[in-house]
Write an enzyme that holds these catalytic residues in place. Structure first.
Site, PDB file in Angstrom:
ATOM      1  N   LEU A  30       0.824  -1.212   0.000  1.00  0.00           N
ATOM      2  CA  LEU A  30       0.000   0.000   0.000  1.00  0.00           C
ATOM      3  C   LEU A  30       0.857   1.260   0.000  1.00  0.00           C
ATOM      4  CD1 LEU A  30      -2.817  -0.859   2.573  1.00  0.00           C
ATOM      5  CD2 LEU A  30      -3.119  -0.488   0.132  1.00  0.00           C
ATOM      6  N   GLY A  31       1.948   1.191   0.700  1.00  0.00           N
ATOM      7  CA  GLY A  31       2.783   2.391   0.749  1.00  0.00           C
ATOM      8  C   GLY A  31       3.972   2.203   1.664  1.00  0.00           C
ATOM      9  N   ALA A  34       7.954   6.304   6.940  1.00  0.00           N
ATOM     10  CA  ALA A  34       9.335   6.667   7.229  1.00  0.00           C
ATOM     11  C   ALA A  34      10.098   5.493   7.842  1.00  0.00           C
ATOM     12  CB  ALA A  34       9.375   7.865   8.166  1.00  0.00           C
ATOM     13  N   ASN A  35       9.402   4.593   8.504  1.00  0.00           N
ATOM     14  CA  ASN A  35      10.116   3.517   9.188  1.00  0.00           C
ATOM     15  C   ASN A  35       9.594   2.118   8.878  1.00  0.00           C
ATOM     16  OD1 ASN A  35       7.727   3.830  10.433  1.00  0.00           O
ATOM     17  ND2 ASN A  35       8.527   4.149  12.486  1.00  0.00           N
ATOM     18  N   GLY A  36       8.926   1.947   7.741  1.00  0.00           N
ATOM     19  CA  GLY A  36       8.477   0.613   7.391  1.00  0.00           C
ATOM     20  C   GLY A  36       7.577   0.612   6.182  1.00  0.00           C
ATOM     21  N   VAL A  38       3.848  -0.675   4.390  1.00  0.00           N
ATOM     22  CA  VAL A  38       2.471  -1.021   4.724  1.00  0.00           C
ATOM     23  C   VAL A  38       1.875  -1.864   3.606  1.00  0.00           C
ATOM     24  CG1 VAL A  38       0.191  -0.133   5.319  1.00  0.00           C
ATOM     25  CG2 VAL A  38       2.225   1.113   6.038  1.00  0.00           C
ATOM     26  N   ASP A 144       3.741  14.677  11.791  1.00  0.00           N
ATOM     27  CA  ASP A 144       4.142  14.654  10.384  1.00  0.00           C
ATOM     28  C   ASP A 144       2.933  14.839   9.466  1.00  0.00           C
ATOM     29  OD1 ASP A 144       5.901  14.543   8.324  1.00  0.00           O
ATOM     30  OD2 ASP A 144       6.346  12.414   8.494  1.00  0.00           O
TER      31      ASP A 144
END
Lengths: 309, 242
Positions: A30-31, A34-36, A38, A144
């Protein structure tokens, strides 16, 4: 914070939770946050969004925030956002932590407005302010806030995604993006408060209407010259942004006492804007159709009159 | 918590090896991070290998970055290192208390508790970051970006709940053969301090190792650096924690 990892999970991959034994089937990516990453996953015919990270501490810290929010909202009527937290062993033999959340069907903010039209901007904006107001009432800053982190569902319902930047009031904002950042524009600290998000929200409004000019502005300004006034100058160039200059100015200068006030002021702008907004001109084909149907009516009457005589 | 952040664009060429100096820093409880600045072209294989090794010896992290991403990289490294240093301490505790050495080995509920403590400490521990800037000829056009990154770091650190201070050094120090020179003494706020980094061209050598040793010295006995070219000294050099 940029701990991207290169592996892919092909469609159909089974993910087996190590601690709770839940099984998920991967549908697609899905996307990337910043840290993983999805993924859209399925379990017992229900779609979920699954965030996988290579940094256990980072991911757990995000889960902790989500759990705290969930606890605060338990009494309310809100749907559960966080569904499951676990680890799985990937084919490379490494354990990766993941969490599973509700899957939000929606489009990115840019796509939605491009498809449905800019008429929807005030509604989406208001819906987003309501979401922020709730978070703020629970003493959290989203952090963010940016175009990429807003999903829009049917009828302009906005949802915040990627809670990696969510920070308790009074602490240092965990994750931010430069052009949306109050500190970057010399307009205040990076300590989390409601005004921090309202600042980003104002930049987001400008980004939606004048992304190219905003990019040019940030590229040309010297660091010491970045200021809210520069953003307002840019806003005055745009016909829609010009009408909301007061609102933007208050948000950029931290003059809203709280987010409810910002939402109320937004409503007032919406009210004025909806009355003064120039409606789209009547298309030519419609004018043609009108002339044709008028001619037909005249012919019919003439024919009726003759027949009647 | 003590950190040194080295910003450089090339190889050291004089004096003690920077890897040895970084190892000494780490032995004294100071973590060393390194940012390699690359613009047009790269550091060369030798340069990037060196910065990686300096960071490894110093118990820290290294990254290559363009001047554009310098601010982000500097902040990311500082933040990550704070978390990492706390994690290392927590790992030792975990081994003693729970018999497992990694956070990943803990079941989700316990992990949640441990990470909560890590986050809390990361936000509240006192932090001192000494920035060591390579000011050799090739770095001259990048000085403005470096200064901007330092201001930005200071802004982020100010937002923390724990007291945070930075100090700034550059090397080579001067034509008189100094390895390194202090530009800013410990301060929590760099607002209003204009142009603290030198814009003059320095002599050709790059004494990275000796400069690192000097900064380690400074952590140990700050007083010997007083009375340099700077009036920002406000005597806030007490009470740092390990």
């Amino acid at each position: 914070m940029t701990t991207s990892f290169d592996w892919k999970l092909p469609r159909g991959t089974l993910i087996h939770g190590k601690w709770k034994q839940n099984r998920y089937r991967v549908e697609r990516l899905l996307g990337e946050g910043a840290n993983g990453k999805v993924f859209l996953v399925e379990r017992q015919r229900t779609w979920y969004a699954m965030k996988i990270s290579s940094d256990a501490v980072d991911l757990q810290s995000e889960v902790n925030v989500l759990q705290s929010i969930a606890k605060q909202r338990q009494a309310g009527r809100h749907e559960a956002y966080l569904i499951d937290v676990d680890d799985f062993r990937n084919s490379d033999g490494v354990d990766y932590p993941f969490y599973v959340m509700r899957y939000i069907r929606g489009m990115t903010l840019f796509d939605y407005l491009a498809k449905q039209g800019m008429d929807w901007f005030p509604v989406v904006g208001y819906s987003l302010l309501v979401k922020l107001a709730q978070l703020h009432s629970e003493q959290w800053t989203f952090g963010d806030l940016k175009v990429e982190n807003v999903l829009v569902g049917d009828y302009g319902r906005a949802e915040l995604v990627d809670y990696g930047g969510v920070t308790g009031f009074g602490k240092s904002v965990r994750q931010f993006t430069e052009i949306y950042d109050r500190g970057y524009w010399n307009a205040g600290s990076r300590t989390a408060d409601a005004k921090y998000d309202l600042f980003s929200f104002a930049v987001l409004c400008i980004q939606i209407h004048e992304s190219r000019r905003l990019a040019a502005l940030t590229a040309s300004l010297l660091p010491q010259n970045r200021a809210p006034e520069e953003l307002l100058k840019l806003a005055r160039v745009n016909p829609v942004l010009r009408t909301m200059e007061d609102w933007l100015s208050k948000a950029l200068r931290g003059e809203f006492a709280h987010t409810q006030e910002a939402a109320k002021s937004w409503q007032q702008w919406q009210h004025k804007h909806s009355r003064h907004a120039p409606s789209a001109p009547v298309p030519r084909w419609m004018k043609g159709l009108f002339v044709a149907s008028a001619a037909l009516l005249a012919t019919t009457i003439y024919w009726l009159l003759r027949a009647g005589l | 918590m003590k950190q040194i952040l080295l910003i450089t664009d090339g190889c050291s060429n004089v004096g003690v090896s920077p890897v040895v100096a970084a190892a000494q820093a780490f032995a004294e409880g100071i973590t060393v991070n390194v940012v390699g600045v690359l613009d047009q072209g790269d550091l060369g294989e030798f340069g990037s290998a060196e910065i990686e090794e300096i960071a490894r010896a110093g118990g820290g992290l290294s990254r290559l970055a363009h001047t554009r991403q310098l601010s982000q990289t500097v902040q990311m490294l500082t933040r990550k290192t704070v978390v990492q240093t706390i994690q290392q301490a927590v790992h030792r505790e975990l081994k003693q208390v729970l018999g497992t050495s990694s956070i990943e080995g803990l079941p989700p509920e316990k992990r949640s508790e441990v990470v909560r403590v890590i986050d809390e400490l990361g936000e509240t521990t006192k932090l001192k970051v000494a920035l060591l800037i390579d000011a050799s000829a090739s770095m001259k056009p990048k000085m403005q970006a470096v200064e901007e990154a330092i201001r930005d770091l200071s802004l982020s650190l100010q937002a923390r709940q724990g007291r945070s201070e930075i100090a700034v050094f550059h090397f080579p120090g001067s034509a008189h053969g100094d390895d390194c020179m202090m530009d800013l003494n410990w301060t929590a706020d760099v607002r209003g301090v204009t142009q603290f980094l030198p814009r003059l061209q320095m002599r050709g050598t790059t004494p990275t190792g000796p400069a690192l040793m000097h900064v380690v010295d400074f952590f140990r006995t700050p007083s010997q650096f007083l009375g340099n070219n700077n009036d920002e000294t406000d005597g806030m050099m007490s009470d740092y924690v390990v």
